[in-house]
Write a protein that holds these residues in place. Structure first.
Motif, mmCIF file in Angstrom:
data_model
loop_
_atom_site.group_PDB
_atom_site.id
_atom_site.type_symbol
_atom_site.label_atom_id
_atom_site.label_comp_id
_atom_site.label_asym_id
_atom_site.label_seq_id
_atom_site.Cartn_x
_atom_site.Cartn_y
_atom_site.Cartn_z
ATOM 1 N N ILE A 150 -27.862 21.787 -51.118
ATOM 2 C CA ILE A 150 -27.109 20.876 -52.183
ATOM 3 C C ILE A 150 -26.199 19.868 -50.946
ATOM 4 O O ILE A 150 -25.837 20.983 -49.111
ATOM 5 C CB ILE A 150 -25.957 22.589 -51.713
ATOM 6 N N ASN A 151 -26.240 18.952 -51.083
ATOM 7 C CA ASN A 151 -25.586 18.341 -49.660
ATOM 8 C C ASN A 151 -23.821 17.580 -50.301
ATOM 9 O O ASN A 151 -23.617 17.478 -51.625
ATOM 10 C CB ASN A 151 -26.177 16.496 -50.010
ATOM 11 N N LEU A 152 -23.446 19.260 -49.696
ATOM 12 C CA LEU A 152 -22.003 19.041 -50.123
ATOM 13 C C LEU A 152 -20.525 17.760 -49.144
ATOM 14 O O LEU A 152 -20.946 18.038 -47.314
ATOM 15 C CB LEU A 152 -21.011 19.774 -50.144
ATOM 16 N N GLY A 153 -20.418 16.293 -49.722
ATOM 17 C CA GLY A 153 -19.602 15.657 -48.487
ATOM 18 C C GLY A 153 -20.149 14.397 -49.283
ATOM 19 O O GLY A 153 -20.219 14.063 -50.853
ATOM 20 N N GLY A 154 -18.957 13.230 -48.370
ATOM 21 C CA GLY A 154 -19.471 11.944 -49.038
ATOM 22 C C GLY A 154 -20.310 11.507 -49.096
ATOM 23 O O GLY A 154 -21.976 11.974 -48.774
ATOM 24 N N GLY A 155 -21.028 9.738 -48.798
ATOM 25 C CA GLY A 155 -22.007 9.058 -48.508
ATOM 26 C C GLY A 155 -22.819 9.230 -47.210
ATOM 27 O O GLY A 155 -24.103 9.457 -47.798
ATOM 28 N N VAL A 156 -22.292 10.025 -46.227
ATOM 29 C CA VAL A 156 -23.196 9.948 -45.464
ATOM 30 C C VAL A 156 -24.467 11.159 -45.249
ATOM 31 O O VAL A 156 -25.315 11.331 -45.094
ATOM 32 C CB VAL A 156 -23.207 10.099 -44.140
ATOM 33 N N ILE A 157 -23.679 12.180 -45.806
ATOM 34 C CA ILE A 157 -24.301 13.663 -46.842
ATOM 35 C C ILE A 157 -25.373 13.729 -47.678
ATOM 36 O O ILE A 157 -26.209 14.096 -47.352
ATOM 37 C CB ILE A 157 -23.234 14.962 -46.576
ATOM 38 N N SER A 158 -25.128 12.397 -48.400
ATOM 39 C CA SER A 158 -25.694 12.430 -50.030
ATOM 40 C C SER A 158 -27.225 10.996 -49.290
ATOM 41 O O SER A 158 -28.042 11.672 -49.697
ATOM 42 C CB SER A 158 -24.817 11.725 -50.927
ATOM 43 N N ASP A 159 -26.962 11.118 -48.520
ATOM 44 C CA ASP A 159 -28.042 9.558 -47.882
ATOM 45 C C ASP A 159 -28.956 10.544 -47.078
ATOM 46 O O ASP A 159 -30.061 10.752 -47.472
ATOM 47 C CB ASP A 159 -27.880 8.544 -47.521
ATOM 48 N N LEU A 160 -27.825 11.140 -46.130
ATOM 49 C CA LEU A 160 -29.083 11.334 -44.965
ATOM 50 C C LEU A 160 -29.876 12.940 -45.462
ATOM 51 O O LEU A 160 -30.910 13.561 -45.775
ATOM 52 C CB LEU A 160 -27.900 12.005 -44.261
ATOM 53 N N GLY A 161 -29.245 13.915 -46.233
ATOM 54 C CA GLY A 161 -29.100 15.280 -46.967
ATOM 55 C C GLY A 161 -30.310 14.948 -47.532
ATOM 56 O O GLY A 161 -31.631 15.724 -47.427
ATOM 57 N N GLY A 162 -29.977 13.841 -48.949
ATOM 58 C CA GLY A 162 -31.051 13.799 -49.516
ATOM 59 C C GLY A 162 -32.659 13.161 -49.067
ATOM 60 O O GLY A 162 -33.523 13.723 -49.084
ATOM 61 N N PHE A 163 -31.959 12.384 -48.164
ATOM 62 C CA PHE A 163 -33.558 11.968 -47.370
ATOM 63 C C PHE A 163 -34.804 13.055 -46.620
ATOM 64 O O PHE A 163 -35.183 12.957 -45.830
ATOM 65 C CB PHE A 163 -33.248 10.593 -45.961
ATOM 66 N N VAL A 164 -33.027 14.101 -45.798
ATOM 67 C CA VAL A 164 -33.961 15.142 -45.344
ATOM 68 C C VAL A 164 -34.973 15.998 -45.808
ATOM 69 O O VAL A 164 -35.773 16.189 -45.893
ATOM 70 C CB VAL A 164 -32.906 16.105 -44.615
ATOM 71 N N ALA A 165 -33.470 16.358 -47.139
ATOM 72 C CA ALA A 165 -35.290 17.134 -48.904
ATOM 73 C C ALA A 165 -36.448 16.609 -49.148
ATOM 74 O O ALA A 165 -37.315 16.981 -48.907
ATOM 75 C CB ALA A 165 -33.660 17.112 -49.586
ATOM 76 N N CYS A 166 -36.017 15.097 -49.048
ATOM 77 C CA CYS A 166 -37.026 14.611 -49.803
ATOM 78 C C CYS A 166 -38.321 14.425 -48.338
ATOM 79 O O CYS A 166 -39.554 13.996 -48.472
ATOM 80 C CB CYS A 166 -37.287 12.778 -49.939
ATOM 81 N N THR A 167 -38.272 14.882 -47.209
ATOM 82 C CA THR A 167 -39.173 14.963 -45.789
ATOM 83 C C THR A 167 -39.850 16.414 -45.752
ATOM 84 O O THR A 167 -39.849 16.407 -44.987
ATOM 85 C CB THR A 167 -39.052 14.109 -44.678
#
Length: 355
Positions: free
Chosen positions: A95-112
């Motif tokens: 669950i990415n709880l945050g602004g654009g940095v958390i959404s962008d980075l967290g999504g990338f981490v999850a995808c990889t």
């Protein structure tokens, strides 16, 4: 607010969002929940989420330092290592709880991580609510170059809780307005017109504007998820805006800009280019310039700044065949993609921006 259906996920709002979240987070679906936060959302937003998070699954918190300068592969490596050490498997969810940095980075981490695990975005800033959390773009910066490394893969869901907006500074709120203004300029003149009397808007009005902004972005993304056509319209203001943001990020003698501040300047500059190409009237250009300048402070550029920002354009991820690509306005509410502009025209845009 009514749920918005994207291609493979839904955007839920406020109380409905937490009800839907509980229905996703059941032991038969996921082995463990990892909540990615930064130092700010850990303090101001995480308690509110945990109070509304109904699940029997074990929860782990991973906290990052805040700021765009941490949106890089080094931080991803730290998160991947933390996931491994904490026992994450392919049935875990982030669950990415945050602004654009958390959404962008967290999504990338999850995808990889382990070739892809599910993730849910819970944006906590206005900017991430209307932009970063929507549309499936996940990625990180390469040095000071914005979003050079990434992947397009949609989240399991997005939960927009406007209560989080109360944690933001006025500057952060203004930053989010930039993307909302952009949605009106590229897609819906009537939506743009609502920002002419921004000072008269109340909380209910703002919630409706947020909902409409998400609808606009979602409509465009659903038509072109992989950004081969109309999704490029969302890049209006971003070709020069990202150049400005990167330049101010890498220079120690400059004060770093928020994303929306750089994009606001980029929209004025690219509106000037649109006017000079004959697609935007002089009256429309000055209306755009006036409204944006009424919200955002003007950024100062000297000649050296301008030349270095123009040089950075060659690294823009939207370029094709070595040519810088712009999305430009064809009147307010319409867009022309895959357009070029020479350096003289870009330089003149900066000069006009300053007056």
């Amino acid at each position: 607010m009514q749920t918005i259906q994207a291609t493979n996920y839904s955007v839920f709002f406020n109380e409905t969002g937490y009800e839907k979240l509980a229905s996703y987070l059941i032991p038969s679906s996921y082995s463990r929940i990892f909540i990615l936060v930064d130092e700010n959302t850990s303090q101001y937003c995480l308690p509110h989420l945990l109070n509304n998070l109904a699940t029997e699954i074990e929860i782990e918190i991973i906290e990052l330092e805040a700021g765009e300068n941490h949106k890089n592969i080094a931080t991803c490596t730290e998160v991947w290592a933390a996931l491994s050490e904490l026992g994450a498997d392919r049935k875990s969810i982030i669950i990415n709880l945050g602004g654009g940095v958390i959404s962008d980075l967290g999504g990338f981490v999850a995808c990889t991580f382990k070739r892809g695990i599910d993730f849910i975005n819970i944006p906590t800033t206005l900017l991430s609510m209307v932009d970063a959390s929507i549309g499936g773009k996940n990625g990180v910066d390469l040095g000071n170059l914005k979003n050079q490394i990434g992947i397009i893969r949609e989240p399991k869901a997005v939960i927009v809780d406007t209560e989080f907006l109360s944690t933001l500074s006025p500057r952060e709120m203004r930053s989010g307005l930039a993307e909302m203004l952009k949605h009106g300029l590229i897609f819906d003149k009537n939506y743009w017109d609502k920002f002419k009397n921004l000072k008269d808007l109340n909380t209910e009005d703002l919630n409706e504007l947020i909902h409409q902004s998400i609808q606009i972005k979602n409509t465009i993304v659903c038509e072109d998820l992989s950004e081969n056509g109309i999704r490029k319209a969302l890049n209006f203001g971003h070709t020069l805006g990202h150049g400005i943001e990167s330049y101010f990020l890498e220079n120690e003698d400059k004060t770093s800009l928020l994303h929306g501040e750089a994009i606001a300047a980029g929209m004025i500059l690219e509106s000037y280019i649109s006017k000079e190409k004959g697609w935007l009237t002089n009256e429309e250009y000055h209306e755009i310039k006036y409204i944006i300048n009424d919200i955002f402070e003007r950024i100062e550029f000297n000649e050296n700044d301008i030349n270095q920002i123009i040089e950075l354009l060659i690294y823009d991820k939207k370029n094709e065949f070595g040519k810088v690509q712009f999305a430009l306005l064809e009147g307010i509410g319409k867009i022309k993609i895959n357009q070029e502009a020479d350096n003289v025209l870009i330089f003149n845009a900066f000069k006009d921006y300053a007056v």
